[in-house]
Structure formats: structure tokens, C-alpha cells
Design a protein around this motif. Sequence first.
Motif, PDB file in Angstrom:
ATOM      1  N   GLY A 289     -23.754  49.269 -88.709  1.00  0.00           N
ATOM      2  CA  GLY A 289     -24.909  49.860 -88.879  1.00  0.00           C
ATOM      3  C   GLY A 289     -24.865  50.834 -90.268  1.00  0.00           C
ATOM      4  N   PRO A 290     -25.742  51.650 -90.624  1.00  0.00           N
ATOM      5  CA  PRO A 290     -26.996  52.026 -89.546  1.00  0.00           C
ATOM      6  C   PRO A 290     -27.942  50.859 -89.480  1.00  0.00           C
ATOM      7  CG  PRO A 290     -27.022  53.269 -91.639  1.00  0.00           C
ATOM      8  CD  PRO A 290     -25.867  52.578 -91.783  1.00  0.00           C
ATOM      9  N   LEU A 291     -28.618  50.836 -88.513  1.00  0.00           N
ATOM     10  CA  LEU A 291     -29.691  49.755 -88.280  1.00  0.00           C
ATOM     11  C   LEU A 291     -30.847  49.985 -89.085  1.00  0.00           C
ATOM     12  CD1 LEU A 291     -29.335  49.202 -84.551  1.00  0.00           C
ATOM     13  CD2 LEU A 291     -28.238  47.829 -86.356  1.00  0.00           C
ATOM     14  N   ASP A 292     -31.436  49.193 -89.666  1.00  0.00           N
ATOM     15  CA  ASP A 292     -32.610  48.933 -90.375  1.00  0.00           C
ATOM     16  C   ASP A 292     -33.994  49.160 -89.480  1.00  0.00           C
ATOM     17  OD1 ASP A 292     -35.078  48.762 -91.889  1.00  0.00           O
ATOM     18  OD2 ASP A 292     -34.213  47.474 -93.436  1.00  0.00           O
ATOM     19  N   ARG A 293     -34.840  50.312 -89.227  1.00  0.00           N
ATOM     20  CA  ARG A 293     -35.970  50.095 -88.317  1.00  0.00           C
ATOM     21  C   ARG A 293     -36.960  48.933 -88.566  1.00  0.00           C
ATOM     22  NH1 ARG A 293     -39.676  55.308 -87.537  1.00  0.00           N
ATOM     23  NH2 ARG A 293     -41.366  54.358 -86.457  1.00  0.00           N
TER      24      ARG A 293
ATOM     25  N   ASP B  10     -40.520  32.532 -73.344  1.00  0.00           N
ATOM     26  CA  ASP B  10     -41.147  31.783 -74.784  1.00  0.00           C
ATOM     27  C   ASP B  10     -39.967  30.740 -75.260  1.00  0.00           C
ATOM     28  OD1 ASP B  10     -41.971  31.212 -77.532  1.00  0.00           O
ATOM     29  OD2 ASP B  10     -42.901  33.016 -77.563  1.00  0.00           O
ATOM     30  N   PRO B  11     -40.381  29.196 -75.537  1.00  0.00           N
ATOM     31  CA  PRO B  11     -39.583  28.531 -75.857  1.00  0.00           C
ATOM     32  C   PRO B  11     -39.008  28.732 -77.326  1.00  0.00           C
ATOM     33  CG  PRO B  11     -41.772  27.598 -75.917  1.00  0.00           C
ATOM     34  CD  PRO B  11     -41.721  28.984 -75.301  1.00  0.00           C
ATOM     35  N   ARG B  12     -39.835  29.414 -78.051  1.00  0.00           N
ATOM     36  CA  ARG B  12     -39.333  29.868 -79.573  1.00  0.00           C
ATOM     37  C   ARG B  12     -39.139  31.372 -79.511  1.00  0.00           C
ATOM     38  NH1 ARG B  12     -44.230  27.344 -82.624  1.00  0.00           N
ATOM     39  NH2 ARG B  12     -45.259  28.352 -81.034  1.00  0.00           N
ATOM     40  N   PRO B  13     -38.187  31.887 -79.145  1.00  0.00           N
ATOM     41  CA  PRO B  13     -37.851  33.321 -79.130  1.00  0.00           C
ATOM     42  C   PRO B  13     -37.769  33.983 -80.420  1.00  0.00           C
ATOM     43  CG  PRO B  13     -35.728  32.153 -78.506  1.00  0.00           C
ATOM     44  CD  PRO B  13     -36.709  31.310 -78.810  1.00  0.00           C
ATOM     45  N   TRP B  14     -38.365  35.036 -80.178  1.00  0.00           N
ATOM     46  CA  TRP B  14     -38.867  35.884 -81.821  1.00  0.00           C
ATOM     47  C   TRP B  14     -37.636  36.977 -81.484  1.00  0.00           C
ATOM     48  CZ3 TRP B  14     -44.341  37.293 -83.197  1.00  0.00           C
ATOM     49  CH2 TRP B  14     -45.164  35.918 -82.841  1.00  0.00           C
ATOM     50  N   GLU B  15     -37.134  37.489 -82.597  1.00  0.00           N
ATOM     51  CA  GLU B  15     -36.158  38.404 -82.830  1.00  0.00           C
ATOM     52  C   GLU B  15     -36.749  39.994 -82.814  1.00  0.00           C
ATOM     53  OE1 GLU B  15     -33.778  37.514 -86.224  1.00  0.00           O
ATOM     54  OE2 GLU B  15     -32.353  36.599 -85.216  1.00  0.00           O
ATOM     55  N   TYR B  16     -36.128  40.639 -82.437  1.00  0.00           N
ATOM     56  CA  TYR B  16     -36.499  41.970 -82.210  1.00  0.00           C
ATOM     57  C   TYR B  16     -35.430  43.106 -83.033  1.00  0.00           C
ATOM     58  CZ  TYR B  16     -33.742  41.736 -78.280  1.00  0.00           C
ATOM     59  OH  TYR B  16     -32.212  41.715 -77.431  1.00  0.00           O
ATOM     60  N   GLY B  17     -35.667  44.383 -82.932  1.00  0.00           N
ATOM     61  CA  GLY B  17     -34.837  45.193 -83.488  1.00  0.00           C
ATOM     62  C   GLY B  17     -34.601  46.717 -82.650  1.00  0.00           C
ATOM     63  N   ALA B  18     -34.425  47.729 -83.543  1.00  0.00           N
ATOM     64  CA  ALA B  18     -33.915  48.937 -82.744  1.00  0.00           C
ATOM     65  C   ALA B  18     -35.338  49.573 -81.939  1.00  0.00           C
ATOM     66  CB  ALA B  18     -33.310  49.946 -83.935  1.00  0.00           C
TER      67      ALA B  18
ATOM     68  N   ALA C 189     -28.048  58.102 -82.483  1.00  0.00           N
ATOM     69  CA  ALA C 189     -26.655  57.929 -82.842  1.00  0.00           C
ATOM     70  C   ALA C 189     -26.001  56.634 -82.495  1.00  0.00           C
ATOM     71  CB  ALA C 189     -25.741  58.958 -82.140  1.00  0.00           C
ATOM     72  N   LEU C 190     -26.546  55.893 -81.650  1.00  0.00           N
ATOM     73  CA  LEU C 190     -26.231  54.453 -81.549  1.00  0.00           C
ATOM     74  C   LEU C 190     -26.718  53.688 -82.613  1.00  0.00           C
ATOM     75  CD1 LEU C 190     -26.791  54.188 -77.709  1.00  0.00           C
ATOM     76  CD2 LEU C 190     -24.740  54.386 -78.929  1.00  0.00           C
ATOM     77  N   HIS C 191     -28.011  53.811 -82.909  1.00  0.00           N
ATOM     78  CA  HIS C 191     -28.592  53.025 -84.185  1.00  0.00           C
ATOM     79  C   HIS C 191     -27.916  53.267 -85.485  1.00  0.00           C
ATOM     80  CE1 HIS C 191     -32.550  52.745 -81.722  1.00  0.00           C
ATOM     81  NE2 HIS C 191     -31.686  52.169 -81.163  1.00  0.00           N
ATOM     82  N   GLU C 192     -27.164  54.446 -85.665  1.00  0.00           N
ATOM     83  CA  GLU C 192     -26.653  54.713 -86.955  1.00  0.00           C
ATOM     84  C   GLU C 192     -25.491  54.190 -86.914  1.00  0.00           C
ATOM     85  OE1 GLU C 192     -27.239  57.035 -89.668  1.00  0.00           O
ATOM     86  OE2 GLU C 192     -29.268  56.529 -88.922  1.00  0.00           O
ATOM     87  N   ILE C 193     -24.581  53.751 -85.555  1.00  0.00           N
ATOM     88  CA  ILE C 193     -23.481  52.964 -85.951  1.00  0.00           C
ATOM     89  C   ILE C 193     -23.675  51.424 -85.316  1.00  0.00           C
ATOM     90  CG2 ILE C 193     -22.152  54.948 -85.311  1.00  0.00           C
ATOM     91  CD1 ILE C 193     -21.918  54.212 -82.673  1.00  0.00           C
ATOM     92  N   GLY C 194     -24.903  50.993 -85.581  1.00  0.00           N
ATOM     93  CA  GLY C 194     -25.110  49.497 -85.493  1.00  0.00           C
ATOM     94  C   GLY C 194     -25.198  49.147 -83.884  1.00  0.00           C
TER      95      GLY C 194
END
Length: 255
Positions: A75-79, A104-112, A36-41
Motif C-alpha cells: 500500500g497505500p491502495l489506489d482508490r 461471471d465466466p469472465r471475472p472483473w477486478e475490483y479494488g478498495a 488504516a487497512l487500505h493505507e497498508i495495502g
Amino acid sequence: MDLMASDLYVNLKRRPLYCSLNSRRWVAQMTLGINALHEIGIIHRDIKAANILIDVRENVRITDFGLSYVDKDEGPLDRQRNYSADAMGTTHTMAPEVLRNRSDPRPWEYGAPADWWSLGCVIYQLVSKKHKSLFVTGDDIFSYVSWCSSRDEPSKQFPALEDYLISGLLQPDPSSRFGFAEVVNHRSFLSKAGTSEFTNAYSRALERQEVPSSLPDLQRGQDTSTAEIWFPQPSWEESHVPDVDWVKPTLFSSL
């Protein structure tokens, strides 16, 4: 909002059998809550036992959104999409793709998928014999990631992999990690009659009767006349929680 009786962390320490008996239902409710949280971003980013409240109907509620990521598009968030590079969360339930951004000096992005890793950690605490965290330090998590890519180390090092649901949620690769669909359809939630714990989960949660004995002691052992006043309630406002006096917070004798 129902008065929250306690949280999962406290109950794992004090009432482990109680937690085991309710584990399947609670995991299903947590799963629905995260989705439900992911569905609203919203990516919660701090799913852990201490942030899972248990109310007087013995249902769970996810709380503490102080570290959450909130998508501006709501949202909704893309998996498969990445949204943030901030290293937010609590170490023992933090997904490796989030944890590595601490150093990490070059941070990587992440998701849901980061939240689904955390759910796997909470499930392990619920179903393991000692009800303790699988990981304690960041090094523990990185050792696990390294172990997953190696065939040389003994399998007994990480017994969680014996459980297919937990191992799917604790998949180091976010793109291969279990998400909502995989959890909902997992055989762990099927009863002997073939029905799923997710079937009518919302209505069944609302229909549960309150358990007065699980209410917190607002009086804290004090006499009613000397109970501490939290804050005065304006006379024109009604109490948001039935059967609780917020001027002198003590349970009414009718309970």
C-alpha cells in the motif's frame, strides 16, 4: 490486546438501543480502521457486523482477515485501481462488483471501494429501526443495482437512499462511491457545537474508561475451582490481559 466483550452482530440483536446510542462514534472508528487497512495495502473483503468486535472500553475493532486481499507492495491502495477478481466475502454485505464474480465466466477486478460498500451495509444495520440487513441474498443486491439505474420503480423500495451517507456508500459504481474523505467530511459526524466525531478520535478512544460489567463471563457460571482450563500458562510468562487468569479463566474478584 484488550479482552473483547462481544461483537456488533450480537449487540444489534440483544442491545439495539445501546448500539443506536454509540452508532456515530463506532462508525467513525470503523471508518478510520478501514482507511488504516487500505493505507497498508489490505482490502478486508468481509466487513460485517459479526467482524466488528466491541472491547471493554466500548470501542470497536475490525477482526477476521481470513478473506482479505494483501497487496504485495504493502500500500497505500489506489482508490481508482483494481486489485483482485476473487469473489470473497459474505453475501449480504458484498459489493456488487465482487458478487458478480461468483457467476461471471469472465471475472472483473475490483479494488478498495468494495470495503466502503460493506461499511454502508453495516451502517444501515446500526441506524435502521429493526437493525436488520438491507440485503439478504445476492438477488437483493442485484435488484438494488437495477433499481438505481431505473426511474420507474417506487422510491420506497429502498429507504436507505433517504440517508445521503448510506446512499453514497451504496453507490453501485465503485468510481462514484463514497470513500474515506467523503465519510470523514460528512455532516452526519458533526455535533451541535460543530466539532467532528473524527476529531481526536484515537486519543478519545484510548481515554475511555473500561466497563467491567461488559466483560464476558469466562467462568460461564461455574465455580472458580471447577472452571475449565483453556491452556496452562508457562510460569515465566506474564498474562497479556490484566486481571484475567488464563490458567483458570475467571475474572478476579477485584473486578
